[in-house]
Structures are given as structure tokens and as C-alpha cells.
Design a protein around this motif. Structure first.
Motif, PDB file in Angstrom:
ATOM      1  N   UNK A 264       0.824  -1.204   0.000  1.00 51.39           N
ATOM      2  CA  UNK A 264       0.000   0.000   0.000  1.00 51.39           C
ATOM      3  C   UNK A 264       0.865   1.263   0.000  1.00 51.39           C
ATOM      4  N   UNK A 265       1.930   1.244   0.781  1.00 47.77           N
ATOM      5  CA  UNK A 265       2.852   2.389   0.783  1.00 47.77           C
ATOM      6  C   UNK A 265       3.595   2.482  -0.541  1.00 47.77           C
ATOM      7  N   UNK A 266       3.884   1.333  -1.130  1.00 51.13           N
ATOM      8  CA  UNK A 266       4.674   1.261  -2.356  1.00 51.13           C
ATOM      9  C   UNK A 266       6.108   0.915  -2.023  1.00 51.13           C
ATOM     10  N   UNK A 267       6.625  -0.141  -2.644  1.00 52.61           N
ATOM     11  CA  UNK A 267       7.947  -0.628  -2.274  1.00 52.61           C
ATOM     12  C   UNK A 267       9.016   0.449  -2.452  1.00 52.61           C
ATOM     13  N   UNK A 268       8.944   1.190  -3.553  1.00 50.73           N
ATOM     14  CA  UNK A 268       9.933   2.245  -3.773  1.00 50.73           C
ATOM     15  C   UNK A 268       9.814   3.338  -2.714  1.00 50.73           C
ATOM     16  N   UNK A 269       8.590   3.642  -2.279  1.00 58.23           N
ATOM     17  CA  UNK A 269       8.407   4.631  -1.223  1.00 58.23           C
ATOM     18  C   UNK A 269       8.973   4.123   0.109  1.00 58.23           C
ATOM     19  N   UNK A 270       8.827   2.841   0.357  1.00 65.25           N
ATOM     20  CA  UNK A 270       9.417   2.243   1.561  1.00 65.25           C
ATOM     21  C   UNK A 270      10.934   2.404   1.537  1.00 65.25           C
ATOM     22  N   UNK A 271      11.533   2.119   0.392  1.00 62.27           N
ATOM     23  CA  UNK A 271      12.992   2.264   0.259  1.00 62.27           C
ATOM     24  C   UNK A 271      13.399   3.719   0.514  1.00 62.27           C
ATOM     25  N   UNK A 272      12.633   4.655  -0.041  1.00 65.16           N
ATOM     26  CA  UNK A 272      12.979   6.071   0.104  1.00 65.16           C
ATOM     27  C   UNK A 272      12.850   6.505   1.569  1.00 65.16           C
ATOM     28  N   UNK A 273      11.798   6.031   2.238  1.00 62.20           N
ATOM     29  CA  UNK A 273      11.619   6.371   3.656  1.00 62.20           C
ATOM     30  C   UNK A 273      12.822   5.905   4.469  1.00 62.20           C
ATOM     31  N   UNK A 274      13.271   4.679   4.228  1.00 61.15           N
ATOM     32  CA  UNK A 274      14.431   4.174   4.962  1.00 61.15           C
ATOM     33  C   UNK A 274      15.681   5.004   4.666  1.00 61.15           C
ATOM     34  N   UNK A 275      15.855   5.395   3.418  1.00 56.30           N
ATOM     35  CA  UNK A 275      17.031   6.194   3.059  1.00 56.30           C
ATOM     36  C   UNK A 275      17.009   7.545   3.768  1.00 56.30           C
ATOM     37  N   UNK A 276      15.838   8.167   3.844  1.00 58.11           N
ATOM     38  CA  UNK A 276      15.726   9.464   4.514  1.00 58.11           C
ATOM     39  C   UNK A 276      16.013   9.347   6.010  1.00 58.11           C
ATOM     40  N   UNK A 277      15.456   8.335   6.658  1.00 57.01           N
ATOM     41  CA  UNK A 277      15.653   8.183   8.098  1.00 57.01           C
ATOM     42  C   UNK A 277      17.091   7.788   8.407  1.00 57.01           C
ATOM     43  N   UNK A 278      17.713   6.998   7.532  1.00 58.08           N
ATOM     44  CA  UNK A 278      19.130   6.688   7.703  1.00 58.08           C
ATOM     45  C   UNK A 278      19.967   7.951   7.555  1.00 58.08           C
TER      46      UNK A 278
END
Length: 391
Positions: A264-278
């Protein structure tokens, strides 16, 4: 005086925070083990794992932890006496290699650093020297949660190809699947494995494997095969065989909810969220390092994992981790392997958002101030600036 009362926060690299939606999905009666709902659930999970692994190959689900996933990957494609090349970059590739040796493989470790990623040039050079193609598999982790490094899966694939070597390419994605880009088919990965308790936000107890056509062709000749892990049995039609017994129903209910959240979030959006928080975590760490007591274990910023950050400490890191837990209610990760007693870890993977990560960073900075540990001021402010400019 403790301010830890309230909802505790896990900032450790597994098990990670479990979403309420996942917990609620598990709070239900069991189904008859061969019923249509369980058959449909199994099929939907295996299909959606293909989406997460980014593969058209076969996927498998086991009642096991990540170490079980290691064994499933090894036993289905290797034979006793096969030579395996392990690419070291911390603790977990070494552990996978130790398991392969126990199962009967001839294991060689390509030495690496606890502070840097695997060197594709060194991989190509070693494989070029294997002119008789004695090496049957190359093992690597995408993210080592002990060192906090991210290895370049695509670059190592290119190194294998440049050497003209036919070895199976096997990747541990326990700390990376659902946290960063992983393109199994596009990057030429033959066997990949992962587990439920990190980026996939489900309690520990499920392991996953994915197999390419090349891996499936190697499978019938593997002499390490054992009944529980065996792909042949699990690809047969009866539901009972797909789980080699009773399905782990409630973990599967939870995983269904977790995968729904990811998609639902979108796999690419999940990846981007992790990159931002990292990135926010790394910004804080860069500021703290000005005190010359704390430093990021991985020296090259581009090699720092998007799911966990390992921080070296001159002195006893328990003064930070104990304070964060008892005073703030934040559980940081303890260091393991060669870094035990020398570092701590901040996880930013799975079910996390900006307030959660900023809360973890604030607990660390609070501990640094309270314990009079030299550090550059404004680490949390630097994290906020990073997010405000990037999110």
C-alpha cells in the motif's frame, strides 16, 4: 528520575517494532490447516514475496528464523564437498559460511573489513584464479547488521560476470529486504533469503528463500538436501507439503498484514523512507563525532546501511545504552562480534517514521549530555534539518 514510562521504543536491529495492524491480524482463531483460506493465504504470500524480492522465480516460506533461511538456501543447491566463497564484511556472511562448513562444504573466506564493504575488484581477482571453477557458490550479505555496512550486490554480480565464473550467487537479505532496493532478477542473484523480523515488520519465526532458474537447475543434483527445507517437496501441489507439516498460521496472518502495508505504501516509497531516516541518523552521528569519542563504524558514507547504524565508542558504550533504556525507554542495539563492548547500534528499519527515529536520536543525545561524554552538540537538530530539507 526515569521518564521511561509510556510506550517503549525498539531501536535495535531485530526484532523491530511490530505494527498494531500486524498484531491485530494475528489475534484470531486458527483455521483448519488444509482449508481453502489457508491455501489461499499461502498462495498470496508466495506471490507477494516475489514482488518484494523482485523476481519471477520460485519463493518459499519456512517456519524458521534467518539461520533457518541460511540452511534452506544452502541445502537446496549445494553438495557435500562443494567449495564456497564467503565474502566477509562483518559477522553474518562469516556465520553463513560456518553453517555451510558444518553441512559439509569446503569454505573459503575472502577477507574483508569490519569497516568497509566487500571489494568487487578482489572478488573478480579471486574468481579469475579459479580456472577450474571449483567454487560452486559465492555468499554475501547485502547488509551486515553487526558492522552496519551495505554491500553493492550489483557490483559484485558484475565482478563475477567479468571473471566469467559460473558460481551461484547467493545473497542474505535479512536486514535489507523491505528496507532498500533489491532486484533479484535484474541483478542476477541466483538464491536470496530473508526473514520476517526486520524490514517485513512481523514477529520472528518466518524465513524466506527465492530461487532463480539457474538455482532450480542445480537443485536436483544437490546432496545436502534434507526433507524439511527441500524445494521439490514444497513445490508440489498438496498444501501440507508446501509447509512440510502444519503451517505457521498466525505468523502468516501477521505477514499478510505486513505485506499489505508495504504494498500500500509502495515498495519504492518504503525504500525512500528508509534512506531518509538513515540520512537523518548519519547527520546526527556526524555532528556527535566532533567530540572525537563517537564515530561511525563504516568510514565511507556511501557504504552505510539504510537500516542500521553502528557507532564506535571510546569507552564503555553501556553508559549510553543503559541510560537510553532505563531513563528514556529506548532500547538500542548492543554490538556483537568483533565490536562487542566497543559500539552500539541504532536501527531505523521496518515500522519506523520520523518521530520514532528522532526519539531514538534524542535518547542518545540525552545520554551523551547526562553522562558528560564529549560530543558535538546539535546532532538531533542536524537530523531534523536533514529531514526538513529532504522529506
Amino acid at each position: 528520575m526515569s521518564v521511561a514510562n509510556g510506550r517503549a521504543l525498539l531501536a535495535m536491529p531485530g526484532p523491530t517494532n511490530i505494527p498494531d495492524r500486524v498484531l491485530q491480524a494475528m489475534m484470531r482463531p486458527a483455521e483448519e490447516l488444509s482449508s481453502q483460506p489457508i491455501l489461499d493465504l499461502t498462495g498470496s504470500l508466495l506471490n507477494d514475496l516475489r514482488l518484494v524480492f523482485r523476481t519471477k522465480g520460485e519463493t518459499f516460506l519456512y517456519a524458521a528464523n534467518g539461520h533457518g533461511g541460511w540452511e534452506a538456501a544452502l541445502t537446496n543447491v549445494l553438495s557435500r564437498g562443494d567449495k564456497v566463497l564467503v565474502l566477509a564484511s562483518g559477522r553474518f556472511a562469516i556465520g553463513w559460511g560456518e553453517m555451510a562448513r558444518f553441512l559439509g562444504a569446503d569454505v573459503e573466506v575472502l577477507a574483508g573489513s569490519w569497516r568497509a564493504a566487500v571489494d568487487p575488484v578482489a572478488v573478480e581477482e579471486r574468481l579469475r584464479r579459479d580456472t577450474n571453477h571449483e567454487i560452486k557458490a559465492v555468499l554475501m550479505v547485502q547488509i551486515d547488521t553487526a558492522s552496519g555496512v551495505v554491500n553493492d550486490v550489483q557490483a559484485v554480480r558484475k565482478a563475477i560476470d567479468a571473471a566469467g565464473h559460473p558460481a551461484l550467487y547467493m545473497i542474505d537479505g535479512v536486514a535489507s529486504l523491505g528496507c532498500m532496493p533489491f532486484e533479484m532478477d535484474e541483478w542476477g542473484v541466483d538464491v536470496a533469503m530473508s526473514a520476517s523480523q526486520k524490514g517485513l515488520m512481523t514477529p520472528p519465526g518466518l524465513a524466506f528463500a527465492a530461487a532463480s532458474e539457474k538455482a532450480l537447475q542445480a537443485h536436483p543434483h544437490a546432496t545436502m538436501r534434507t526433507p524439511y527445507w527441500d524445494w521439490t517437496s514444497r513445490m508440489s501441489p498438496p498444501l501440507y507439503m508446501k509447509h512440510c507439516g502444519t503451517p505457521p498460521e498466525h505468523l502468516m496472518f501477521g505477514l499478510r498484514a505486513a505485506l499489505d502495508m508495504v504494498l500500500e505504501e509502495g515498495l519504492e516509497a518504503v525504500w525512500r523512507r528508509h534512506a531518509l531516516l538513515a540520512g537523518a541518523t548519519h547527520a546526527a552521528m556526524t555532528r556527535w563525532a566532533e567530540g572525537q569519542v563517537l564515530t561511525c563504524n563504516i568510514e565511507e558514507p556511501s557504504q552505510r546501511a539504510p537500516s542500521v547504524t553502528t557507532i564506535l565508542v571510546q569507552g564503555d558504550p553501556s553508559s549510553i545504552t543503559d541510560y537510553a533504556r532505563t531513563v528514556c525507554g529506548v532500547t538500542l542495539g548492543l554490538a556483537i562480534g568483533d565490536l562487542a563492548g566497543k559500539a552500539f547500534r541504532i536501527a531505523h528499519m521496518g515500522h519506523v517514521n520520523a518521530p520514532m527515529v528522532l526519539g531514538s536520536l534524542s535518547a542518545v543525545e540525552m545520554a551523551l549530555q547526562a553522562q558528560n561524554i564529549p560530543h558535538g552538540a546539535g546532532g538531533v537538530a542536524a537530523a531534523i534539518t536533514h529531514l526538513s530539507q529532504s522529506a
